[in-house]
Write an enzyme that holds these catalytic residues in place. Structure first.
Site, mmCIF file in Angstrom:
data_model
loop_
_atom_site.group_PDB
_atom_site.id
_atom_site.type_symbol
_atom_site.label_atom_id
_atom_site.label_comp_id
_atom_site.label_asym_id
_atom_site.label_seq_id
_atom_site.Cartn_x
_atom_site.Cartn_y
_atom_site.Cartn_z
ATOM 1 N N LYS A 42 6.805 -8.089 8.739
ATOM 2 C CA LYS A 42 7.498 -7.462 7.617
ATOM 3 C C LYS A 42 7.434 -5.939 7.726
ATOM 4 C CE LYS A 42 3.434 -7.472 4.593
ATOM 5 N NZ LYS A 42 2.890 -7.858 3.272
ATOM 6 N N ARG A 136 0.064 -11.787 -7.997
ATOM 7 C CA ARG A 136 1.276 -11.095 -7.559
ATOM 8 C C ARG A 136 2.459 -12.054 -7.646
ATOM 9 N NH1 ARG A 136 1.167 -7.970 -1.903
ATOM 10 N NH2 ARG A 136 1.312 -10.084 -1.067
ATOM 11 N N TYR A 257 -1.826 26.617 4.247
ATOM 12 C CA TYR A 257 -1.699 26.687 2.794
ATOM 13 C C TYR A 257 -3.066 26.694 2.102
ATOM 14 C CZ TYR A 257 3.290 25.571 3.182
ATOM 15 O OH TYR A 257 4.619 25.591 3.472
ATOM 16 N N MET A 305 4.241 20.021 6.235
ATOM 17 C CA MET A 305 5.262 18.985 6.331
ATOM 18 C C MET A 305 5.576 18.630 7.782
ATOM 19 S SD MET A 305 9.095 18.939 4.677
ATOM 20 C CE MET A 305 8.458 19.058 3.001
#
Length: 388
Positions: A42, A136, A257, A305
């Site tokens: 999957k 679930r 950063y 990123m």
């Protein structure tokens, strides 16, 4: 008119199909000849490429694949005409025609789907999901008993009874025993052709959890969720990324950063073309290192990123030329290690890397000798019941 430049790949996720095959054989050897090993492919085979992974598994003897939805199932059917394909979730009551047209097996998750399957007639094979403590999908034990009394299962008997362990990676968790006992009670009541409770982690809980089939996903891709003992799973992926630039940074300067890293000496810093866009976890900042030949260089500063920075001050200049690659995942530092450093799941890490990186397939693992072949789904029979 579109315009594009031909650029070399800055990030490559190398996927060893031979390792996937070896892991399949290893699990088959662990569970023995009377238990089928079905492959869970999957979510694009956990990000590693649905068609390529399925092909490797089919060639190894796997004859049942589980997918997430009908989109994946129909894609596989278009490539592999005879393999059995089961769909975890796409409602049979809405899409029954697709299941029948493409010869797919629905996993029935509620009473509405059950009644739709029964209305389709005895020719429709289906797997029945029972809720035993995961909360679930699946019919409750009460739903099962009500339909049993209504003789629903006499009209349309499930081929396989399924459930899913919530705590399979925790050998001492009492939830496992509770779920196994609930599952066994329904299994003995309905007496389907086969039963399947264990996914990858459940394989290592012992034979009482195997029933007739185990559904293996994570283990095939080298993710060790057993939590019981050391396994012999082969690492399946390697990850490398290209150095884009090298620069000198004075002592006391911020890198990246929020200045989460400052140099304590005059340093050489390389900018590497991989970031959280490619699936590298943001939370592994300042916690991992890359390999450069026989040398190691720590990642410094936050994950951007599209980039990371590494400290190459102590690495020979010949390994630090822009355009060359550094290694982030290797045989010695696997996706399990990266996920642990980042504090995230290895399944999430692998799926994101697979979706964000250029994938390259190789066949280099040779550790498959001595493992037995999978038992055919069609050959399920009474010996596994007798063993219990």
């Amino acid at each position: 008119m579109t315009f594009s430049l031909a650029r070399p790949d800055d990030v490559v996720l190398e996927i060893d199909l031979a390792a996937v095959r070896a892991n399949f054989r290893y699990v088959a050897a662990l569970v023995g000849p009377y238990v089928t090993v079905a492959a869970v492919v999957k979510s694009d085979a956990y990000g590693l490429g649905l068609v390529n992974i399925a092909k490797a598994l089919i060639e190894t003897g796997c004859d049942l694949l589980f997918v997430a939805n009908l989109d994946e199932a129909i894609l596989l059917r278009s490539r592999f005409g005879r393999i059995a394909i089961a769909v975890f979730r796409d409602e049979f009551d809405r899409f029954g025609g697709f299941y029948q047209s493409y010869g797919l097996i629905p996993v029935v998750n509620n009473c509405k789907e059950l009644h739709a399957v029964c209305a389709a007639g005895e020719a429709q094979t289906y797997f029945l999901n029972v809720e035993t403590g995961f909360s679930r999908f699946g019919l409750s034990v009460g739903d099962i008993h009500r339909n049993y009394l209504l003789r629903t299962f006499e009209r349309c008997r499930p081929s396989i009874l399924l459930s899913h362990l919530a705590c399979g990676e925790c050998i001492w968790d009492e939830t496992n025993v509770l779920q196994r006992d609930r599952f066994r009670s329904v299994y003995d009541l309905l007496r389907p052709t086969g039963g399947s409770l264990a996914a990858s982690a459940g394989v290592w809980l012992g034979k009482s959890y195997h029933f007739d089939m185990v559904r293996v996903g994570s283990a095939l891709y080298g993710i060790d969720t057993a939590g019981v003992q050391a396994t012999r799973l082969q690492p399946v992926v390697k990850l490398r990324a290209r150095i884009l630039d090298v620069r000198d940074v004075p002592a006391g300067e911020a890198v990246g950063y929020a200045a989460t890293f400052r140099t304590i000496r005059s340093s050489r810093v390389a900018i590497v073309g991989i970031g959280y866009k490619h699936g590298l976890p943001w939370s592994c900042a300042n916690k991992i290192a890359v390999r450069m030949g026989n040398h190691s260089a720590p990642s410094i500063g936050r994950i951007s990123m599209e980039y990371i920075m590494i400290d190459i001050t102590d690495v020979p200049a010949g390994h630090c030329i822009p355009g060359t690659f550094v290694e982030l995942l290797t045989e010695d530092f696997t996706v399990n290690d990266l996920a642990a450093a980042a504090g995230v799941s290895p399944q999430e890490t692998l799926t994101r890397l697979g979706a964000g990186c250029t994938r390259k397939y190789v066949n280099s693992c040779s550790s498959s000798a001595g493992f037995t072949a999978n038992r055919s789904m069609a050959a399920m029979s009474s010996p596994s019941r007798a063993e219990r």
